[in-house]
Structure formats: structure tokens, C-alpha cells
Design a protein around this motif. Sequence first.
Motif, PDB file in Angstrom:
ATOM      1  N   ASP A 104       0.724  -1.370  -0.393  1.00  0.00           N
ATOM      2  CA  ASP A 104       0.074   0.080   0.259  1.00  0.00           C
ATOM      3  C   ASP A 104       0.637   1.741   0.147  1.00  0.00           C
ATOM      4  O   ASP A 104       1.661   1.679   1.576  1.00  0.00           O
ATOM      5  N   ARG A 105       0.769   2.365  -1.031  1.00  0.00           N
ATOM      6  CA  ARG A 105       1.535   3.108  -0.690  1.00  0.00           C
ATOM      7  C   ARG A 105       1.425   4.457  -0.191  1.00  0.00           C
ATOM      8  O   ARG A 105       1.487   5.521  -0.769  1.00  0.00           O
ATOM      9  N   SER A 106      -0.199   4.184  -0.251  1.00  0.00           N
ATOM     10  CA  SER A 106      -0.856   4.876   0.224  1.00  0.00           C
ATOM     11  C   SER A 106      -0.875   5.343   1.995  1.00  0.00           C
ATOM     12  O   SER A 106      -1.643   6.193   2.294  1.00  0.00           O
ATOM     13  N   THR A 108      -2.231   3.482   3.584  1.00  0.00           N
ATOM     14  CA  THR A 108      -4.188   3.655   4.368  1.00  0.00           C
ATOM     15  C   THR A 108      -3.957   3.233   5.824  1.00  0.00           C
ATOM     16  O   THR A 108      -5.176   3.997   6.828  1.00  0.00           O
ATOM     17  N   GLN A 125       2.369   9.680  -1.094  1.00  0.00           N
ATOM     18  CA  GLN A 125       3.222   8.588  -1.503  1.00  0.00           C
ATOM     19  C   GLN A 125       4.151   7.796  -1.775  1.00  0.00           C
ATOM     20  O   GLN A 125       4.544   8.797  -1.335  1.00  0.00           O
ATOM     21  N   ASN A 127       7.564   5.184  -2.064  1.00  0.00           N
ATOM     22  CA  ASN A 127       8.317   4.811  -3.076  1.00  0.00           C
ATOM     23  C   ASN A 127       9.313   3.801  -2.344  1.00  0.00           C
ATOM     24  O   ASN A 127       9.714   3.886  -1.055  1.00  0.00           O
TER      25      ASN A 127
END
Length: 297
Positions: A104-106, A108, A125, A127
Motif C-alpha cells: 500500500d503506497r498510500s 492507509t 505516496q 516509494n
Amino acid sequence: MKQKRIFAFIGIEFSLVILCTLPLFLLHAEPASPLMIFTSIIFMFLPALTTLIVKRLTHDNGGLFLKLNVRKAWKLYLLAAFAPGVLIGIGAALYFLLFSDHFDRSLTYAARLLALNGQMVDLPQINLSMVIGVSLILTLMAPLVIVNHVAAFGEEIGWRSYLLPLLIDELGIQKAVLLDGILWGIAHAPLVCFGLNYTGEYPGAPWSGILMMVLFATSIGIFFSYLTLKSKSIFPACIAHGAINAIREAPLLISLDTYNVLLGPKPSGLIGMTGFLVLGAVIFVSFTHYSEMREKH
């Protein structure tokens, strides 16, 4: 006499575990509820209480590896402090390589935790370089969470400092280390039923979670046993144990809710514990030489 002490420790420890966790069943506690958290804290000090009781009942005046031995064992202290973060990172990386759709790059999960504390934050976001950087920071910070080492002391003084040497005298080091870890894992069974390390719906719950907990406890127990026996001190094991507890949930920060709790990305999942399994296997084989040295002396 040593056999009596072994059976006394096991009997008293599991009796205390039943008494401690019985309210969870009677009151139908929810995972992460105040009752569950309070019980899990008390649970960690039961082995220390068991040790005191057994030593008093059996008039055992033996030592408990309570010397620091920092000068002679400083390399083991460093290993105890920073190996957990590295091994947890290896397991999480392997999990997300195999299940890239769970990454999950976000962030959450992190946003949800902040929201529960009343903080609405738009997280960036992430990396790969950010994940590696944060992982290094967590690895360095994990041994600094002193409260976790104190709680770990409650378990380590019983399982590794008191019971393990008794088992070694009766069974030899390899069988003793395995049995020590298995018993330690089984003792966690009531907590696993209420979400310790394995939450939500998963196949075979709670029995599959209990089985995985036994495997996890055995693998890290081999590591803790090595630290204790090699340093002749309980404190490196306490540091390693505390460091694992400090950051074992960290992989969830970059995971979607679809993660497989029995596989990872936490170190309590089969893939997540890969680093500990490999290290445990290497140490377990090395114990053969340790046994041979003990027999010569």
C-alpha cells in the motif's frame, strides 16, 4: 530433583496462564480491547512469578544469568539490538515481493491509526527508498524502547533463564531448546484466540494461528536461547525480545487489509518469519558443537 523443578515450572506456569486468561473467555473480550491489552501485559510477567514460586518451593538457590557481562558479550548485545529489525525487514520484503498487490503506497493503515487519535493527515505516496529509510530508522530505534525490554524480562527470566538450563541437563541442548520454544508458544494459545498476532478471519482460526505461534516462538526462542547461553546473561535476550515487540506491527503500515495473517507481512506469519527461521536453523545446527564441548568438560 531437576525433573521435579521442570514439571513444577510447567504446571504452575500453565495454571497461571489459565487463571490470567480465563476472564477473556468469560467476558468474551474483543481483540485490542482494554481487557485484552491488560491481560497480555500481566501474561508477560507470569514466567517470572512462576520462577519465584518454583525456586521457593524447591529451595533452589541456583543463579539466573542476571549478570550483564557487557564487556565480554558486547557483540551479542549489538546482535540482540539490531538483528530483529533486519530480520523483520527481510521477512516483510519477501512477503511483498510475493504479494506485491498487498503493498500500500498510500499508507492507509497509518492514516487510520492517526484518525483514531483525532489526527486527519494527508500522507504522501511512498516509494522504495522511503521504505528502506524508515526501516533503518525503526531498526535503530527498536532497542531504545526500554519498556518493552522490561516486559520481555518477565518472560525471559522464566523460559530462558530458569527452565532452559534445567531442560538442557535432562535432554541435551537441541531437544531442550526446541521443547522450551514449543512450550512457550503453546502458553500463548489463549491470547491467540483473542487476536494476539493473528486477527480477523483466517483459515483454520484459531488453531492455525496457535500452530503458527508455536513455530514463531520456537524460531525466535532458538535465537534468544543462543544469546542467553553464549553471553551467560539474560539481558541480550531481553533486548532482542523487546526489539521484536517494538516493531513487529510495523510492516502493516505499508500493507493493505488484504494481507494474509498466517503468511505475513508481520514476523508472526510464515513468510514474515523467514529471517528468524533461517537464523534459528543455523544456530540449531551450531548447538551440536556446543553439546560436544559440554561433554568434553
